[in-house]
Design a protein around this motif. Sequence first.
Motif, PDB file in Angstrom:
ATOM      1  N   ASP A  18      -0.693  -7.133  -9.781  1.00  0.00           N
ATOM      2  CA  ASP A  18      -0.287  -8.679 -10.209  1.00  0.00           C
ATOM      3  C   ASP A  18       0.560  -9.377  -9.332  1.00  0.00           C
ATOM      4  OD1 ASP A  18       2.204  -7.950 -11.110  1.00  0.00           O
ATOM      5  OD2 ASP A  18       1.831  -8.107 -12.944  1.00  0.00           O
ATOM      6  N   VAL A  19       0.434 -10.674  -9.380  1.00  0.00           N
ATOM      7  CA  VAL A  19       1.176 -11.738  -8.291  1.00  0.00           C
ATOM      8  C   VAL A  19       2.092 -12.697  -9.203  1.00  0.00           C
ATOM      9  CG1 VAL A  19       0.989 -13.405  -6.906  1.00  0.00           C
ATOM     10  CG2 VAL A  19      -0.500 -11.468  -6.766  1.00  0.00           C
ATOM     11  N   ILE A  20       3.387 -12.697  -9.160  1.00  0.00           N
ATOM     12  CA  ILE A  20       4.132 -13.503  -9.857  1.00  0.00           C
ATOM     13  C   ILE A  20       4.758 -14.694  -8.712  1.00  0.00           C
ATOM     14  CG2 ILE A  20       6.410 -13.782 -11.121  1.00  0.00           C
ATOM     15  CD1 ILE A  20       5.995 -11.169 -12.231  1.00  0.00           C
ATOM     16  N   HIS A  47      -4.246  -8.308  -5.343  1.00  0.00           N
ATOM     17  CA  HIS A  47      -5.319  -8.035  -6.440  1.00  0.00           C
ATOM     18  C   HIS A  47      -6.262  -7.059  -6.101  1.00  0.00           C
ATOM     19  CE1 HIS A  47      -4.428 -12.063  -8.310  1.00  0.00           C
ATOM     20  NE2 HIS A  47      -3.694 -11.510  -8.885  1.00  0.00           N
ATOM     21  N   HIS A  48      -6.949  -7.125  -4.897  1.00  0.00           N
ATOM     22  CA  HIS A  48      -7.832  -6.104  -4.526  1.00  0.00           C
ATOM     23  C   HIS A  48      -7.162  -4.786  -4.647  1.00  0.00           C
ATOM     24  CE1 HIS A  48     -11.222  -8.335  -3.151  1.00  0.00           C
ATOM     25  NE2 HIS A  48     -10.474  -9.303  -2.702  1.00  0.00           N
ATOM     26  N   ARG A  76       0.954  -1.257  -0.250  1.00  0.00           N
ATOM     27  CA  ARG A  76       0.051   0.030  -0.010  1.00  0.00           C
ATOM     28  C   ARG A  76       0.848   1.410   0.041  1.00  0.00           C
ATOM     29  NH1 ARG A  76      -2.923  -2.796   4.237  1.00  0.00           N
ATOM     30  NH2 ARG A  76      -4.838  -3.561   3.534  1.00  0.00           N
ATOM     31  N   GLN A  77       1.945   1.104   0.811  1.00  0.00           N
ATOM     32  CA  GLN A  77       2.939   2.397   0.807  1.00  0.00           C
ATOM     33  C   GLN A  77       3.483   2.643  -0.354  1.00  0.00           C
ATOM     34  OE1 GLN A  77       5.605   1.600   4.005  1.00  0.00           O
ATOM     35  NE2 GLN A  77       3.904   1.839   5.617  1.00  0.00           N
ATOM     36  N   ASN A  78       3.561   1.894  -1.330  1.00  0.00           N
ATOM     37  CA  ASN A  78       4.462   2.082  -2.895  1.00  0.00           C
ATOM     38  C   ASN A  78       3.300   2.143  -3.965  1.00  0.00           C
ATOM     39  OD1 ASN A  78       5.926   2.614  -4.962  1.00  0.00           O
ATOM     40  ND2 ASN A  78       7.605   1.157  -3.971  1.00  0.00           N
ATOM     41  N   PRO A  79       2.943   3.329  -4.295  1.00  0.00           N
ATOM     42  CA  PRO A  79       1.949   3.327  -5.762  1.00  0.00           C
ATOM     43  C   PRO A  79       2.669   3.017  -6.707  1.00  0.00           C
ATOM     44  CG  PRO A  79       2.434   5.678  -4.704  1.00  0.00           C
ATOM     45  CD  PRO A  79       3.101   4.507  -3.860  1.00  0.00           C
ATOM     46  N   VAL A  81      -3.008 -25.050  -2.206  1.00  0.00           N
ATOM     47  CA  VAL A  81      -2.306 -25.120  -3.345  1.00  0.00           C
ATOM     48  C   VAL A  81      -2.992 -24.535  -4.517  1.00  0.00           C
ATOM     49  CG1 VAL A  81      -1.158 -26.270  -5.013  1.00  0.00           C
ATOM     50  CG2 VAL A  81      -0.524 -26.720  -2.567  1.00  0.00           C
ATOM     51  N   LYS A  82      -4.480 -25.104  -4.667  1.00  0.00           N
ATOM     52  CA  LYS A  82      -5.247 -24.622  -6.106  1.00  0.00           C
ATOM     53  C   LYS A  82      -5.502 -23.299  -5.948  1.00  0.00           C
ATOM     54  CE  LYS A  82      -9.381 -26.135  -8.123  1.00  0.00           C
ATOM     55  NZ  LYS A  82     -10.160 -25.413  -8.643  1.00  0.00           N
ATOM     56  N   GLU A  83      -5.710 -22.749  -4.584  1.00  0.00           N
ATOM     57  CA  GLU A  83      -6.024 -21.321  -4.545  1.00  0.00           C
ATOM     58  C   GLU A  83      -4.842 -20.351  -4.948  1.00  0.00           C
ATOM     59  OE1 GLU A  83      -8.516 -18.363  -1.632  1.00  0.00           O
ATOM     60  OE2 GLU A  83      -7.441 -20.314  -0.778  1.00  0.00           O
ATOM     61  N   LEU A  84      -3.544 -20.928  -4.381  1.00  0.00           N
ATOM     62  CA  LEU A  84      -2.616 -19.653  -4.769  1.00  0.00           C
ATOM     63  C   LEU A  84      -2.294 -19.996  -6.181  1.00  0.00           C
ATOM     64  CD1 LEU A  84      -0.178 -17.857  -4.071  1.00  0.00           C
ATOM     65  CD2 LEU A  84       1.367 -20.045  -3.428  1.00  0.00           C
ATOM     66  N   LEU A  85      -2.227 -21.061  -6.837  1.00  0.00           N
ATOM     67  CA  LEU A  85      -2.058 -21.413  -8.174  1.00  0.00           C
ATOM     68  C   LEU A  85      -3.051 -20.489  -8.914  1.00  0.00           C
ATOM     69  CD1 LEU A  85      -0.550 -23.056 -10.380  1.00  0.00           C
ATOM     70  CD2 LEU A  85      -2.400 -24.695 -10.155  1.00  0.00           C
ATOM     71  N   GLU A  86      -4.214 -20.455  -8.743  1.00  0.00           N
ATOM     72  CA  GLU A  86      -5.348 -19.684  -9.459  1.00  0.00           C
ATOM     73  C   GLU A  86      -5.010 -18.034  -9.116  1.00  0.00           C
ATOM     74  OE1 GLU A  86      -8.874 -21.466  -7.967  1.00  0.00           O
ATOM     75  OE2 GLU A  86      -8.835 -22.918  -9.500  1.00  0.00           O
ATOM     76  N   LEU A  87      -4.470 -17.802  -7.955  1.00  0.00           N
ATOM     77  CA  LEU A  87      -4.387 -16.369  -7.683  1.00  0.00           C
ATOM     78  C   LEU A  87      -3.141 -15.696  -8.162  1.00  0.00           C
ATOM     79  CD1 LEU A  87      -5.967 -16.210  -4.210  1.00  0.00           C
ATOM     80  CD2 LEU A  87      -6.889 -15.099  -5.865  1.00  0.00           C
TER      81      LEU A  87
END
Length: 171
Positions: free
Chosen positions: A94-96, A89-90, A59-62, A116-122
């Motif tokens: 993005d997430v790598i 994401h909110h 949040r501190q780094n736009p 694992v499924k959730e982290l993969l999808e996110l």
Amino acid sequence: MQLRVAGIVRESVVDGPGLRLVVFVQGCPHRCPGCHNAHTWDPAGGVDMAVEEILEMVRQNPLLKGVTFSGGEPFGQAESLAVLARQVHHLGKDVITYTGYTWEELQEWSQRDGAVKELLELSDYIVDGPYVQEKRDPALPFRGSTNQRIIHVAPSLAGGRVVMASWGSTQ
């Protein structure tokens, strides 16, 4: 929710495209010879950090384009990282996720493990596969060895086949 963290780099341009906050998680079962982050292998090392504390750094780094999860092995802490990824994401970032597991291993594991499924999808992108010292190539963008792929997750999941990220090409 807590994460076991080896360290955080608040601004990186070498762990994915754009300016990124990088979370190096602690603990890795792969122990790849020649690993750049061998200090992250021991699951008892590092420090505990609250997911919210890391989110506040974002949040501190736009100027950040996104957050990169590296390690150690991020899928070893899939539940906490999935919580963080959802919040990233909110914030419109993005997430790598870097992993020593292959895409195919993650697909199989995700059938048995909801976190694992959730982290993969996110994850927007996955850099998969172990570091292989004999396949090291310093000219590769955003990865260390030629066996590693930069996978665009959403179209890969939707199409049932690996779709490579355009920004990681040279393979």
